[in-house]
Design a protein around this motif. Sequence first.
Motif, PDB file in Angstrom:
ATOM      1  N   PRO A 180       0.809  -1.226   0.000  1.00 12.77           N
ATOM      2  CA  PRO A 180       0.000   0.000   0.000  1.00 12.77           C
ATOM      3  C   PRO A 180       0.841   1.273   0.000  1.00 12.77           C
ATOM      4  O   PRO A 180       0.459   2.271  -0.634  1.00 12.77           O
ATOM      5  CB  PRO A 180      -0.816  -0.136   1.295  1.00 12.77           C
ATOM      6  N   GLU A 181       1.982   1.237   0.679  1.00 12.93           N
ATOM      7  CA  GLU A 181       2.801   2.448   0.759  1.00 12.93           C
ATOM      8  C   GLU A 181       3.323   2.895  -0.604  1.00 12.93           C
ATOM      9  O   GLU A 181       3.660   4.074  -0.794  1.00 12.93           O
ATOM     10  CB  GLU A 181       3.972   2.254   1.729  1.00 12.93           C
ATOM     11  N   ASP A 182       3.377   1.974  -1.592  1.00 19.30           N
ATOM     12  CA  ASP A 182       3.815   2.357  -2.935  1.00 19.30           C
ATOM     13  C   ASP A 182       2.815   3.285  -3.619  1.00 19.30           C
ATOM     14  O   ASP A 182       3.145   3.925  -4.632  1.00 19.30           O
ATOM     15  CB  ASP A 182       4.016   1.108  -3.801  1.00 19.30           C
ATOM     16  N   HIS A 183       1.606   3.341  -3.093  1.00 20.84           N
ATOM     17  CA  HIS A 183       0.560   4.153  -3.714  1.00 20.84           C
ATOM     18  C   HIS A 183       0.251   5.413  -2.916  1.00 20.84           C
ATOM     19  O   HIS A 183      -0.702   6.117  -3.224  1.00 20.84           O
ATOM     20  CB  HIS A 183      -0.712   3.306  -3.866  1.00 20.84           C
ATOM     21  N   ARG A 184       1.058   5.680  -1.924  1.00 22.37           N
ATOM     22  CA  ARG A 184       0.840   6.831  -1.058  1.00 22.37           C
ATOM     23  C   ARG A 184       0.862   8.134  -1.855  1.00 22.37           C
ATOM     24  O   ARG A 184       1.822   8.427  -2.577  1.00 22.37           O
ATOM     25  CB  ARG A 184       1.915   6.877   0.018  1.00 22.37           C
ATOM     26  N   GLY A 185      -0.215   8.886  -1.740  1.00 25.06           N
ATOM     27  CA  GLY A 185      -0.282  10.180  -2.388  1.00 25.06           C
ATOM     28  C   GLY A 185      -0.514  10.137  -3.889  1.00 25.06           C
ATOM     29  O   GLY A 185      -0.581  11.186  -4.532  1.00 25.06           O
ATOM     30  N   LYS A 186      -0.647   8.926  -4.472  1.00 31.96           N
ATOM     31  CA  LYS A 186      -0.818   8.801  -5.922  1.00 31.96           C
ATOM     32  C   LYS A 186      -2.225   8.374  -6.306  1.00 31.96           C
ATOM     33  O   LYS A 186      -2.546   8.299  -7.491  1.00 31.96           O
ATOM     34  CB  LYS A 186       0.175   7.768  -6.473  1.00 31.96           C
ATOM     35  N   THR A 187      -3.054   8.071  -5.308  1.00 33.17           N
ATOM     36  CA  THR A 187      -4.349   7.447  -5.552  1.00 33.17           C
ATOM     37  C   THR A 187      -5.489   8.397  -5.195  1.00 33.17           C
ATOM     38  O   THR A 187      -5.513   8.963  -4.105  1.00 33.17           O
ATOM     39  CB  THR A 187      -4.469   6.151  -4.721  1.00 33.17           C
ATOM     40  N   ASP A 188      -6.430   8.530  -6.118  1.00 32.42           N
ATOM     41  CA  ASP A 188      -7.587   9.375  -5.847  1.00 32.42           C
ATOM     42  C   ASP A 188      -8.634   8.641  -5.021  1.00 32.42           C
ATOM     43  O   ASP A 188      -9.273   9.230  -4.153  1.00 32.42           O
ATOM     44  CB  ASP A 188      -8.215   9.840  -7.171  1.00 32.42           C
ATOM     45  N   LEU A 189      -8.801   7.333  -5.288  1.00 32.33           N
ATOM     46  CA  LEU A 189      -9.838   6.556  -4.613  1.00 32.33           C
ATOM     47  C   LEU A 189      -9.306   5.190  -4.226  1.00 32.33           C
ATOM     48  O   LEU A 189      -8.690   4.498  -5.042  1.00 32.33           O
ATOM     49  CB  LEU A 189     -11.052   6.383  -5.541  1.00 32.33           C
ATOM     50  N   LEU A 190      -9.529   4.798  -2.987  1.00 37.09           N
ATOM     51  CA  LEU A 190      -9.320   3.426  -2.528  1.00 37.09           C
ATOM     52  C   LEU A 190     -10.702   2.808  -2.403  1.00 37.09           C
ATOM     53  O   LEU A 190     -11.558   3.336  -1.685  1.00 37.09           O
ATOM     54  CB  LEU A 190      -8.594   3.399  -1.188  1.00 37.09           C
ATOM     55  N   ALA A 191     -10.938   1.713  -3.117  1.00 31.77           N
ATOM     56  CA  ALA A 191     -12.269   1.114  -3.143  1.00 31.77           C
ATOM     57  C   ALA A 191     -12.160  -0.389  -2.944  1.00 31.77           C
ATOM     58  O   ALA A 191     -11.109  -0.991  -3.175  1.00 31.77           O
ATOM     59  CB  ALA A 191     -12.968   1.416  -4.472  1.00 31.77           C
ATOM     60  N   GLY A 192     -13.274  -0.994  -2.516  1.00 25.85           N
ATOM     61  CA  GLY A 192     -13.262  -2.445  -2.373  1.00 25.85           C
ATOM     62  C   GLY A 192     -14.580  -3.006  -1.887  1.00 25.85           C
ATOM     63  O   GLY A 192     -15.386  -2.312  -1.274  1.00 25.85           O
ATOM     64  N   GLY A 193     -14.773  -4.260  -2.193  1.00 23.72           N
ATOM     65  CA  GLY A 193     -15.906  -5.021  -1.684  1.00 23.72           C
ATOM     66  C   GLY A 193     -15.377  -6.088  -0.754  1.00 23.72           C
ATOM     67  O   GLY A 193     -15.306  -7.259  -1.121  1.00 23.72           O
ATOM     68  N   VAL A 194     -14.956  -5.686   0.440  1.00 23.17           N
ATOM     69  CA  VAL A 194     -14.323  -6.616   1.375  1.00 23.17           C
ATOM     70  C   VAL A 194     -15.293  -7.727   1.758  1.00 23.17           C
ATOM     71  O   VAL A 194     -16.513  -7.556   1.659  1.00 23.17           O
ATOM     72  CB  VAL A 194     -13.797  -5.871   2.622  1.00 23.17           C
ATOM     73  N   PRO A 195     -14.792  -8.889   2.189  1.00 23.61           N
ATOM     74  CA  PRO A 195     -15.653 -10.062   2.406  1.00 23.61           C
ATOM     75  C   PRO A 195     -16.878  -9.796   3.266  1.00 23.61           C
ATOM     76  O   PRO A 195     -16.814  -9.088   4.276  1.00 23.61           O
ATOM     77  CB  PRO A 195     -14.699 -11.053   3.078  1.00 23.61           C
ATOM     78  N   CYS A 196     -17.989 -10.411   2.858  1.00 18.27           N
ATOM     79  CA  CYS A 196     -19.277 -10.210   3.522  1.00 18.27           C
ATOM     80  C   CYS A 196     -19.570 -11.163   4.684  1.00 18.27           C
ATOM     81  O   CYS A 196     -20.328 -10.797   5.584  1.00 18.27           O
ATOM     82  CB  CYS A 196     -20.410 -10.347   2.505  1.00 18.27           C
ATOM     83  N   PRO A 197     -19.036 -12.416   4.685  1.00 11.56           N
ATOM     84  CA  PRO A 197     -19.448 -13.382   5.714  1.00 11.56           C
ATOM     85  C   PRO A 197     -19.339 -12.909   7.159  1.00 11.56           C
ATOM     86  O   PRO A 197     -20.162 -13.316   7.988  1.00 11.56           O
ATOM     87  CB  PRO A 197     -18.534 -14.586   5.444  1.00 11.56           C
ATOM     88  N   PRO A 198     -18.363 -12.043   7.535  1.00 11.36           N
ATOM     89  CA  PRO A 198     -18.319 -11.613   8.937  1.00 11.36           C
ATOM     90  C   PRO A 198     -19.564 -10.858   9.394  1.00 11.36           C
ATOM     91  O   PRO A 198     -19.804 -10.739  10.596  1.00 11.36           O
ATOM     92  CB  PRO A 198     -17.082 -10.702   8.979  1.00 11.36           C
ATOM     93  N   PHE A 199     -20.360 -10.344   8.442  1.00 11.76           N
ATOM     94  CA  PHE A 199     -21.478  -9.483   8.794  1.00 11.76           C
ATOM     95  C   PHE A 199     -22.838 -10.011   8.328  1.00 11.76           C
ATOM     96  O   PHE A 199     -23.862  -9.466   8.714  1.00 11.76           O
ATOM     97  CB  PHE A 199     -21.267  -8.086   8.201  1.00 11.76           C
ATOM     98  N   THR A 200     -22.842 -11.024   7.493  1.00  9.82           N
ATOM     99  CA  THR A 200     -24.099 -11.461   6.907  1.00  9.82           C
ATOM    100  C   THR A 200     -25.040 -12.062   7.948  1.00  9.82           C
ATOM    101  O   THR A 200     -24.616 -12.787   8.849  1.00  9.82           O
ATOM    102  CB  THR A 200     -23.855 -12.466   5.769  1.00  9.82           C
ATOM    103  N   ILE A 201     -26.315 -11.753   7.809  1.00  6.41           N
ATOM    104  CA  ILE A 201     -27.323 -12.250   8.741  1.00  6.41           C
ATOM    105  C   ILE A 201     -27.427 -13.762   8.677  1.00  6.41           C
ATOM    106  O   ILE A 201     -27.747 -14.432   9.665  1.00  6.41           O
ATOM    107  CB  ILE A 201     -28.681 -11.583   8.437  1.00  6.41           C
ATOM    108  N   ALA A 202     -27.128 -14.340   7.510  1.00 10.15           N
ATOM    109  CA  ALA A 202     -27.214 -15.787   7.345  1.00 10.15           C
ATOM    110  C   ALA A 202     -26.059 -16.518   8.022  1.00 10.15           C
ATOM    111  O   ALA A 202     -26.105 -17.740   8.194  1.00 10.15           O
ATOM    112  CB  ALA A 202     -27.234 -16.141   5.857  1.00 10.15           C
TER     113      ALA A 202
END
Length: 424
Positions: free
Chosen positions: A63-85
Amino acid sequence: MAELRVVEICAGAGGQALGLERAGFEHELAVELDSNAVKTLRHNRKDWKVEEGDVADPKVWRPEDHRGKTDLLAGGVPCPPFTIAGKQLGATDERDLFAWAVRQVRIIQPKALMLENVRGLSANRFAAYRQHVLDELRRYDYVASWRLLQASDFGVPQLRPRFVLVALQREFAPYFTWPEPLEGPPPTVGETLKDLMASNGWEGADAWAEGAASIAPTIVGGSKKHGGADLGPSRAKAAWEKLGVDGWGVENAPPEPGWTPPPGKPGPKLTCEMVARIQGWNEGDWHFTGGKTTQYRQIGNAFPPPVAEAVGRSIHRALSKEGEKVDLVETTEVIHDPVYKLLHGAPRPVGMDQIITKLQKAGVELTEPEVEQHLAHLERDFVIERAKRSSGAYAYTLGEFRAFVGQEGHERHERFAVNKSRIS
């Protein structure tokens, strides 16, 4: 629209990626654990840099290689820790990367952050978790807010709520507004799929489409722990049956001329192409690699591109400082968990009576059983220290957050290594 740079983590098979691309973001990096999804990303965007592996492993990317060079950090991090099921283990689930992703903001210093997850993260169980995330981002001088978005509000013919976090550097935050729903109702399943149902010559496609006159239930991608592709649990299959769809599997091709449902079946099965259409992909948008089950999982676990595009455009406008300024979120701050907020700022242990009294002074009325419920939720994600007083009552101190945020010795590493083959 000027292109801005995005680093996307837990990129999956490209639903969020395609939406952000349409919103004017150029990918400088996409990171994904699943090898099949990685193949799909590389197949569709050969000029993108795509890294395969655990997103929290420094050997995969830095991540440090992208310091100050990135406009947006985005992601769909895993859902199972929060899913109602699931078990809703939250911070103690080895798949939980939400807190880790938020911590990367401090390292990369993007102008904006966008993370999406399941509706379960909006539940009371995770009120303190959400509050902690907002507190962390405020420490990094970002203004953040959560919003539950319905995919059907953005033209996706599906009941698919997603809980989205957006945070922006203070300079850009006054220009951000959440996207407004599209005018009019979303297309029905029949309207969306009629041409695909008829594409192999089936004469019954028009009549079937008339009966499939509402939006679909949530597409469930499943995981490596389960078997082949089908359209979800019993409740979902029952909803599909009302739409004239057999939810017990996914078909290789649309119905042929003369096809009739087998005895006891409501209608045809969907193909992967049809499922992709219901997720918001249009024909020719994207090609999914691998076998049928693999493709279905990639499609079913994705963030619908139209929703990602809508949020992405709002972020892009904010980073371009377009439009009028709005009040910062902080001026009307929502307190997700008042008990967490009280303990988080307390210089010494706080007893039950004190908690109730302090909350009352802040305009929050909670009974002792309700405070106990808050503490029970808190203790699943945070260390709660209890000091017994001479009266026999306990005083409480909020300890460390249990979540993995990059610690070398965190138990997440061992659990992740053991379960890696089943994580998706």
